[in-house]
Design an enzyme around this catalytic site. Structure first.
Site, PDB file in Angstrom:
ATOM      1  N   GLU A 284       3.279  -5.830  -2.920  1.00 58.56           N
ATOM      2  CA  GLU A 284       4.406  -6.273  -2.100  1.00 58.56           C
ATOM      3  C   GLU A 284       5.161  -7.425  -2.768  1.00 58.56           C
ATOM      4  O   GLU A 284       6.344  -7.626  -2.526  1.00 58.56           O
ATOM      5  CB  GLU A 284       3.888  -6.702  -0.712  1.00 58.56           C
ATOM      6  CG  GLU A 284       4.878  -6.427   0.402  1.00 58.56           C
ATOM      7  CD  GLU A 284       4.291  -6.636   1.801  1.00 58.56           C
ATOM      8  OE1 GLU A 284       3.183  -7.187   1.936  1.00 58.56           O
ATOM      9  OE2 GLU A 284       4.956  -6.250   2.766  1.00 58.56           O
ATOM     10  N   HIS A 305     -17.434   9.011 -10.867  1.00 69.51           N
ATOM     11  CA  HIS A 305     -17.693  10.441 -10.678  1.00 69.51           C
ATOM     12  C   HIS A 305     -16.498  11.140 -10.037  1.00 69.51           C
ATOM     13  O   HIS A 305     -16.613  12.266  -9.576  1.00 69.51           O
ATOM     14  CB  HIS A 305     -18.957  10.629  -9.838  1.00 69.51           C
ATOM     15  CG  HIS A 305     -20.160  10.064 -10.536  1.00 69.51           C
ATOM     16  ND1 HIS A 305     -21.033  10.830 -11.260  1.00 69.51           N
ATOM     17  CD2 HIS A 305     -20.592   8.785 -10.661  1.00 69.51           C
ATOM     18  CE1 HIS A 305     -21.965  10.062 -11.789  1.00 69.51           C
ATOM     19  NE2 HIS A 305     -21.717   8.808 -11.442  1.00 69.51           N
ATOM     20  N   LYS A 419      11.167   1.158   8.432  1.00 68.24           N
ATOM     21  CA  LYS A 419      11.268   0.670   9.815  1.00 68.24           C
ATOM     22  C   LYS A 419      12.597   1.101  10.423  1.00 68.24           C
ATOM     23  O   LYS A 419      12.641   1.576  11.558  1.00 68.24           O
ATOM     24  CB  LYS A 419      11.177  -0.857   9.853  1.00 68.24           C
ATOM     25  CG  LYS A 419       9.811  -1.402   9.537  1.00 68.24           C
ATOM     26  CD  LYS A 419       9.795  -2.900   9.772  1.00 68.24           C
ATOM     27  CE  LYS A 419       8.556  -3.525   9.178  1.00 68.24           C
ATOM     28  NZ  LYS A 419       8.620  -4.982   9.133  1.00 68.24           N
TER      29      LYS A 419
HETATM   30  O1  PA5 Z   1       3.108  -9.982   3.596  1.00 64.34           O
HETATM   31  C1  PA5 Z   1       3.841  -9.708   4.525  1.00 64.34           C
HETATM   32  O2  PA5 Z   1       4.759 -10.466   4.868  1.00 64.34           O
HETATM   33  C2  PA5 Z   1       3.658  -8.460   5.353  1.00 64.34           C
HETATM   34  O3  PA5 Z   1       2.691  -7.642   4.831  1.00 64.34           O
HETATM   35  C3  PA5 Z   1       3.276  -8.829   6.769  1.00 64.34           C
HETATM   36  O4  PA5 Z   1       2.074  -9.561   6.739  1.00 64.34           O
HETATM   37  C4  PA5 Z   1       3.106  -7.608   7.656  1.00 64.34           C
HETATM   38  O5  PA5 Z   1       4.259  -6.828   7.615  1.00 64.34           O
HETATM   39  C5  PA5 Z   1       2.824  -8.020   9.092  1.00 64.34           C
HETATM   40  O6  PA5 Z   1       3.829  -8.857   9.555  1.00 64.34           O
HETATM   41  P1  PA5 Z   1       3.656  -9.748  10.829  1.00 64.34           P
HETATM   42  O7  PA5 Z   1       2.574 -10.718  10.606  1.00 64.34           O
HETATM   43  O8  PA5 Z   1       4.986 -10.409  11.022  1.00 64.34           O
HETATM   44  O9  PA5 Z   1       3.335  -8.812  11.981  1.00 64.34           O
END
Ligand code: PA5
Length: 444
Positions: A284, A305, A419
């Site tokens: 990410e 394996h 989303k």
């Molecule tokens: O690293 C990030 O920002 C994302 O992976 C969020 O942690 C994830 O989308 C969850 O978001 P939130 O904590 O706002 O529900």
């Protein structure tokens, strides 16, 4: 912990790494002086050493009280609001924790939208005493919001409104988001996710600390381990003698030579979720602008394996980062047998970990021969302290790597695309134009 680059050097010389000395020092300046992209999300940098004693004590107290009345603790969250806690808990709990009778056992929800998963969880919760944490920094993420709506109704039905409110902890932004409003109205105990700490960097905030404390793990040790690496970087914000920098530069050089896939390798199944946490952190943070290493993971010798063939002999765009654990937590030796029908007496008397280590060494050498560079991170054991070290190690290396790659490591614009489509397809208000466009596209 140590970084062994001996199985990298056949592919990339020491000089190539050393040539990054000036750039690394400049990158640390960018981080510490908060002058780079995404600099309003650098709260994790000083977080371990600046964690307030009162917050730690408060979390420990909350966990102590909830542990008394919980067979299960449900962590409702996704991404960074889920994976860090699970990584640490699964690394430190018994592999067969649900069967040992140790309580509370931590379970997870809100990290998927599977009807079957949640149904089966609810059926278990019918029969068990439980409490829960709903964790969302934004307080608006769909998956945990849906799971929490369903679980909230269940816990109220089971315990009544008043007791249910005492069994629910909300971990979210200090002011914004639907979850914060809900927590205020219902009077839930709330912990704050600091503004300047992004989800995937938040394991050492209450996001990770409360669930980890609920699992009976010493959060002070976890933080202490992270503090050690925080100091290591602050005291030596350079390349020489700093394994965090060396890892960041090594993977950057590998990427530049076409090694676009990094595989996190472990030989201990308790580290499976640590790899999941790492995949999110790196995927990410770096996968943007059509750039970035694709982070993958395997557990050996299990996956030798299955995926072993590909790694040895498939497309040569891979490198491996091996987490090598020196000491197991338990001892088990291979027994001698008079008849030796299975022909294992040649290793009788040896510890299983010794055989595991030989498999590791044999694999590293074989993969090196097969054209797969290997970085080895050696840790003495899997403990809360060492996991704290690893967490900070990978967080700082992630920031360094991201800046070397010239991306903003702290945003995630690409996550919005699915989303928007999902909201449009579900007919959410405000998405009408997109709904129409998508329906047309689906028809055609
Ligand atoms: O690293 C990030 O920002 C994302 O992976 C969020 O942690 C994830 O989308 C969850 O978001 P939130 O904590 O706002 O529900």
């Amino acid at each position: 912990m140590k970084l062994d680059l001996n199985h990298l050097y056949p592919f990339i010389g020491r000089e190539a790494i050393q040539s990054y000395e000036t750039q690394v020092a400049a990158t640390y300046n960018t981080i510490y002086n908060r002058t780079g992209a995404g600099n309003d999300f650098l709260g994790w940098v000083n977080l371990p050493s600046e964690t307030d004693e009162r917050l730690i004590a408060d979390i420990e107290q909350t966990a102590k009280e909830l542990r008394k009345k919980s067979d299960l603790f449900v962590v409702v969250g996704i991404g960074g609001s889920y994976l860090g806690a699970r990584a640490v808990i699964e690394a430190l709990q018994n592999h067969f924790a649900p069967l040992t009778g140790d309580r509370p056992f931590v379970v997870y929800a809100g990290h998927n939208m599977s009807e079957d998963y949640l149904n089966e969880l609810l059926a278990v919760l019918d029969k068990k005493d439980y409490s829960l944490a709903v964790i969302s920094k934004s307080g608006t993420t769909t998956e945990p919001a849906i799971a929490f709506r369903i679980l909230k109704q269940h816990i109220i039905r089971k315990y009544g409104e008043e007791e249910a409110s005492k069994r629910i902890i909300a971990i979210t932004d200090k002011a914004r988001g639907a979850l914060k409003q809900l927590a205020n109205v219902k009077g839930y105990k709330t912990y704050i996710v600091p503004d300047d700490v992004g989800g995937r960097f938040s394991v050492l905030t209450p996001v990770g600390l409360l669930p980890i404390a609920m699992a009976g793990i010493d959060i002070r040790q976890l933080i202490a381990g992270a503090v050690e690496v925080e100091k290591l970087c602050k005291n030596n914000p350079t390349l020489n003698g700093n394994i965090v920098s060396e890892y960041a530069v090594a993977r950057h050089l590998l990427y530049n030579m076409g090694k676009t896939n990094e595989i996190m390798v472990n030989y201990e199944p308790r580290l499976v979720y640590f790899s999941e946490w790492w995949k999110q952190l790196y995927g990410e943070s770096h996968g943007k602008g059509h750039k970035g290493i694709f982070p993958a993971s395997v557990t050996f010798s299990t996956d030798l394996h299955s995926m072993g063939q590909y790694i040895q002999d498939g497309i040569r765009n891979l490198f491996e980062t091996v987490i090598s654990v020196e000491r197991s937590n338990h001892e088990l030796r291979i027994p001698m047998e008079g008849e030796d029908l299975d022909q294992l007496n040649y290793i009788a008397g040896k510890r299983l970990s010794e055989v595991n280590h030989k498999a590791e060494l044999g694999t590293v050498l074989a993969h090196e021969d097969g054209g797969v560079p290997n970085l080895r991170i050696e840790i003495p054991e899997v403990s809360a302290y060492v996991l704290g070290q690893l967490i900070y190690f990978f967080e700082m290396a992630c920031a360094l790597s991201g800046y070397l790659l010239e991306v903003n490591p702290f945003d995630q614009p690409g996550v919005e695309a699915y989303k928007k489509n999902m909201f449009a397809l579900l007919g959410k208000k405000g998405y009408e134009a997109q709904t129409e466009a998508l329906e047309l596209r689906i028809k055609n």
